[in-house]
Design a protein around this motif. Sequence first.
Motif, PDB file in Angstrom:
ATOM      1  N   ALA A 202      50.255   8.630  59.375  1.00 29.20           N
ATOM      2  CA  ALA A 202      51.672   8.284  59.199  1.00 29.20           C
ATOM      3  C   ALA A 202      52.383   9.349  58.368  1.00 29.20           C
ATOM      4  CB  ALA A 202      51.799   6.923  58.535  1.00 29.20           C
ATOM      5  N   ASN A 203      51.716   9.866  57.342  1.00 23.73           N
ATOM      6  CA  ASN A 203      52.311  10.922  56.526  1.00 23.73           C
ATOM      7  C   ASN A 203      52.529  12.191  57.345  1.00 23.73           C
ATOM      8  OD1 ASN A 203      52.407   9.342  54.199  1.00 23.73           O
ATOM      9  ND2 ASN A 203      50.344   9.925  53.568  1.00 23.73           N
ATOM     10  N   LEU A 204      51.572  12.515  58.207  1.00 24.49           N
ATOM     11  CA  LEU A 204      51.714  13.684  59.077  1.00 24.49           C
ATOM     12  C   LEU A 204      52.899  13.526  60.025  1.00 24.49           C
ATOM     13  CD1 LEU A 204      47.948  14.263  59.883  1.00 24.49           C
ATOM     14  CD2 LEU A 204      49.436  15.898  58.721  1.00 24.49           C
ATOM     15  N   GLN A 205      53.062  12.324  60.565  1.00 24.11           N
ATOM     16  CA  GLN A 205      54.194  12.075  61.457  1.00 24.11           C
ATOM     17  C   GLN A 205      55.520  12.251  60.721  1.00 24.11           C
ATOM     18  OE1 GLN A 205      53.183  12.570  64.477  1.00 24.11           O
ATOM     19  NE2 GLN A 205      54.162  10.772  65.332  1.00 24.11           N
ATOM     20  N   LEU A 206      55.599  11.765  59.494  1.00 21.19           N
ATOM     21  CA  LEU A 206      56.809  11.945  58.696  1.00 21.19           C
ATOM     22  C   LEU A 206      57.115  13.424  58.499  1.00 21.19           C
ATOM     23  CD1 LEU A 206      56.753   9.344  55.758  1.00 21.19           C
ATOM     24  CD2 LEU A 206      58.588   9.691  57.412  1.00 21.19           C
ATOM     25  N   LEU A 207      56.095  14.190  58.156  1.00 22.57           N
ATOM     26  CA  LEU A 207      56.298  15.616  57.913  1.00 22.57           C
ATOM     27  C   LEU A 207      56.704  16.331  59.195  1.00 22.57           C
ATOM     28  CD1 LEU A 207      53.299  16.267  55.493  1.00 22.57           C
ATOM     29  CD2 LEU A 207      55.736  16.268  54.905  1.00 22.57           C
ATOM     30  N   ARG A 208      56.071  15.980  60.318  1.00 19.32           N
ATOM     31  CA  ARG A 208      56.429  16.608  61.596  1.00 19.32           C
ATOM     32  C   ARG A 208      57.898  16.354  61.930  1.00 19.32           C
ATOM     33  NH1 ARG A 208      51.067  14.759  63.595  1.00 19.32           N
ATOM     34  NH2 ARG A 208      49.795  16.608  63.995  1.00 19.32           N
ATOM     35  N   ARG A 209      58.333  15.120  61.714  1.00 21.06           N
ATOM     36  CA  ARG A 209      59.716  14.769  62.049  1.00 21.06           C
ATOM     37  C   ARG A 209      60.714  15.538  61.188  1.00 21.06           C
ATOM     38  NH1 ARG A 209      60.365   8.469  63.877  1.00 21.06           N
ATOM     39  NH2 ARG A 209      58.671   8.452  65.400  1.00 21.06           N
TER      40      ARG A 209
ATOM     41  N   ALA B 297      42.778  19.697  55.528  1.00 19.73           N
ATOM     42  CA  ALA B 297      41.314  19.730  55.499  1.00 19.73           C
ATOM     43  C   ALA B 297      40.840  18.579  54.622  1.00 19.73           C
ATOM     44  CB  ALA B 297      40.807  21.065  54.955  1.00 19.73           C
ATOM     45  N   MET B 298      39.937  17.765  55.174  1.00 16.54           N
ATOM     46  CA  MET B 298      39.465  16.588  54.420  1.00 16.54           C
ATOM     47  C   MET B 298      38.324  15.928  55.181  1.00 16.54           C
ATOM     48  SD  MET B 298      42.801  14.239  55.270  1.00 16.54           S
ATOM     49  CE  MET B 298      43.851  15.692  55.085  1.00 16.54           C
ATOM     50  N   ASN B 299      37.756  14.898  54.599  1.00 17.84           N
ATOM     51  CA  ASN B 299      36.747  14.073  55.247  1.00 17.84           C
ATOM     52  C   ASN B 299      37.312  13.427  56.514  1.00 17.84           C
ATOM     53  OD1 ASN B 299      36.145  10.876  55.294  1.00 17.84           O
ATOM     54  ND2 ASN B 299      34.239  12.004  54.988  1.00 17.84           N
ATOM     55  N   VAL B 300      36.476  13.243  57.531  1.00 21.71           N
ATOM     56  CA  VAL B 300      36.931  12.729  58.817  1.00 21.71           C
ATOM     57  C   VAL B 300      37.586  11.353  58.692  1.00 21.71           C
ATOM     58  CG1 VAL B 300      34.618  11.827  59.365  1.00 21.71           C
ATOM     59  CG2 VAL B 300      36.278  12.193  61.201  1.00 21.71           C
ATOM     60  N   ASN B 301      37.034  10.475  57.828  1.00 22.24           N
ATOM     61  CA  ASN B 301      37.623   9.145  57.677  1.00 22.24           C
ATOM     62  C   ASN B 301      38.997   9.226  57.008  1.00 22.24           C
ATOM     63  OD1 ASN B 301      35.361   8.041  58.833  1.00 22.24           O
ATOM     64  ND2 ASN B 301      34.398   7.474  56.901  1.00 22.24           N
ATOM     65  N   MET B 302      39.143  10.139  56.063  1.00 22.17           N
ATOM     66  CA  MET B 302      40.446  10.342  55.424  1.00 22.17           C
ATOM     67  C   MET B 302      41.451  10.890  56.430  1.00 22.17           C
ATOM     68  SD  MET B 302      39.117  11.956  51.822  1.00 22.17           S
ATOM     69  CE  MET B 302      40.739  12.035  51.041  1.00 22.17           C
ATOM     70  N   TRP B 303      40.984  11.823  57.280  1.00 21.38           N
ATOM     71  CA  TRP B 303      41.862  12.414  58.297  1.00 21.38           C
ATOM     72  C   TRP B 303      42.352  11.363  59.289  1.00 21.38           C
ATOM     73  CZ3 TRP B 303      45.095  15.905  59.723  1.00 21.38           C
ATOM     74  CH2 TRP B 303      45.370  16.126  61.075  1.00 21.38           C
ATOM     75  N   GLU B 304      41.457  10.463  59.690  1.00 16.22           N
ATOM     76  CA  GLU B 304      41.799   9.472  60.707  1.00 16.22           C
ATOM     77  C   GLU B 304      42.489   8.235  60.127  1.00 16.22           C
ATOM     78  OE1 GLU B 304      38.098   8.677  62.637  1.00 16.22           O
ATOM     79  OE2 GLU B 304      38.128  10.553  63.797  1.00 16.22           O
TER      80      GLU B 304
END
Length: 414
Positions: free
Chosen positions: A135-142, A122-129
């Motif tokens: 890239a951090n989300l992709q690392l965590l997903r992997r 949960a965060m501001n839209v610009n921070m989310w995008e």
Amino acid sequence: MNILLAVTGGIAAYKAAELTRELQRRLISVQVVMTPSAEEFVRPLTFAALTGKQVLTSLWQPAVEGSDEFSIEHIAVAHSIDALVVAPATADSLAKMAHGIADNLFLNIFLATKAPVIVAPAMNVNMWEHPATQANLQLLRRRGVLIVEPDAGYLACGMIGGGRLAEVTHIADEVTRLLTVKSDLSTETVLITAGGTQEPIDPVRYIGNRSSGKMGHALAQAAMDRGARVILVTASGESAPATSEVIRVRTAEEMRRAVLDRLPDATVVIKAAAVSDYRVSDPSSQKVKRSGALTLQLEPTGDIAHAVAAQRQPGTLVIAFAAETEDLLTRARRKLVEKNVDAIVANDVSQPGIGFDAEDNAGFFLTPYEEIPLSRSSKREMAHRILDELLRLRTHQKTDRSEAGGNLAATESH
């Protein structure tokens, strides 16, 4: 079941109290750990009152309030929980999780636990995008972290867009699924395609189809529920389930590249996407103005299923889909042979209420030796039936290898 709810320092921290209650209604035991920043938004006493348990806030607090007894708290907690749920997860927390920074109690527990982890950002839209956050989300997903993607809407900062914490009931649904997982696919990495690809005519128009992606997304959710690591390549605009890795694409070529790039990791490939058979040879870089008849020159796209079957690792199962409007079984069997896949799910999309952009589906699961009817059901139920057949294919594959090995040994003994 026991979960640890990690509350990090965002305005959505107050919703963690609602999530605590929702999880308790589902008979899940909840303990809360808070970051120092989270304590600026909600006091620990709130969660202590809701849970009846000590709220964890510091690496240095005693294991039991009022006691001088000391234990390595983050290790003890990390070993005792069935899941770690981070809600809300700020951009800062995601970055630290992705890069192994442990400067508070929660992050130490995250690094120490072997329990599954669910993260609800949960965060501001610009921070989310921002590319760094993605890239951090992709690392965590992997690494197997499940991401419950935020909703879009009015944000606390006054902006409108993505980044609003997912609905509390949705987060609780994902936690419940994780805790009740059936583990018969725990040894599989399942690569799934979903949605209908779009081939641009110009910057505002495209050639597409009616596929919603619901069947592929249902397969991804079902495979994850049964313990698989899931890689979802989707061209659908719908919210993706919280799978291990989500790759969003638009065109058939983007999907082909994404699938072949992830193919070495997969033990199973399920091609549920409705991939365009043709694309515009030379799409316009500017919007085409209306000025009478328009002729489009089309060229065929690559056959992804055929390429996957040709390039897969030994032992990787490939299941394709055949959406037809006539001669269903004849055409599906022809595709089974031409694409050299292990099975085809054939469905007649001309039938009302099933197939494209519908909640239900029906069809046949075809192998070189069998023709198994899949009667009408919800796409979620049909997804599990397809996975049941996948397991039967895997069992037959192992039996065939065992018999082949036995025959070879008998030959060598002579």
